[in-house]
Design an enzyme around this catalytic site. Sequence first.
Site, mmCIF file in Angstrom:
data_model
loop_
_atom_site.group_PDB
_atom_site.id
_atom_site.type_symbol
_atom_site.label_atom_id
_atom_site.label_comp_id
_atom_site.label_asym_id
_atom_site.label_seq_id
_atom_site.Cartn_x
_atom_site.Cartn_y
_atom_site.Cartn_z
ATOM 1 N N ASP A 141 0.618 -1.731 0.012
ATOM 2 C CA ASP A 141 0.544 0.018 0.068
ATOM 3 C C ASP A 141 0.899 1.469 0.398
ATOM 4 O O ASP A 141 1.946 1.303 1.031
ATOM 5 C CB ASP A 141 -0.959 0.052 0.810
ATOM 6 C CG ASP A 141 -2.016 1.396 0.932
ATOM 7 O OD1 ASP A 141 -1.783 1.854 0.337
ATOM 8 O OD2 ASP A 141 -2.967 1.312 2.076
ATOM 9 N N ARG B 19 0.218 4.010 -0.577
ATOM 10 C CA ARG B 19 -1.221 5.682 -1.143
ATOM 11 C C ARG B 19 -0.048 6.375 0.557
ATOM 12 O O ARG B 19 0.506 6.550 1.414
ATOM 13 C CB ARG B 19 -2.303 5.262 -0.882
ATOM 14 C CG ARG B 19 -3.341 4.514 -2.019
ATOM 15 C CD ARG B 19 -4.522 4.290 -1.156
ATOM 16 N NE ARG B 19 -4.232 3.382 0.174
ATOM 17 C CZ ARG B 19 -5.258 3.034 0.707
ATOM 18 N NH1 ARG B 19 -6.638 2.816 -0.196
ATOM 19 N NH2 ARG B 19 -5.436 1.423 1.619
#
Length: 195
Positions: free
Chosen positions: A124, A126
């Site tokens: 991930d 982000r």
Amino acid sequence: MKFVAGASLPTEWGAFTIHGFEDPDTGKEHVALVMGEPDGDAPVLCRVHSECLTGDALFSLRCDCGPQLRYAMQQIAKEGRGMILYLRQEGRGIGLLNKIRAYALQDEGADTVEANEQLGFLADGREYQICKPMLEHFGVKSLRLLTNNPRKVMALEALGYAVVERVPIHTGYNPHNEDYLAVKARKLGHLPRSD
């Protein structure tokens, strides 16, 4: 983050305003969908939503992103006040074409985390610091965050925002995304539905 423009955006759930922002460092464009007045002392119902073209616009059943976005818009419209920060971070930050490559690896048996990692990306990738100038633009101080992801809560708290409530989203479950949702819970710490 530079504010560019705002305009009315009527939707099937009610009238929002859409506000465009540009990140001068990356050139990426992000938007905030706002209903009512988000400033003031009352916590704002907020969804931080990363772009998912396949789920949000093409109605893919591989994920729960589209139903989560629609649910957030419905809940905000029901309350008459809230906002969605729509961030251009397709595929947990890997981009659309790499997301399609990750889908191909998933078709061959990898899970969503393994596929991203096999392509050389974080599970991930982000980033949430881009939320801060967007929230500052609207004078937001505290949030009721629509999410199943405790990492989002921690990220916004680390930016100095009081997250007074995590509002769970239990929607979008189907036979095509059961394994995907199980992996999000097991490997990424997302909170599963309680029923």
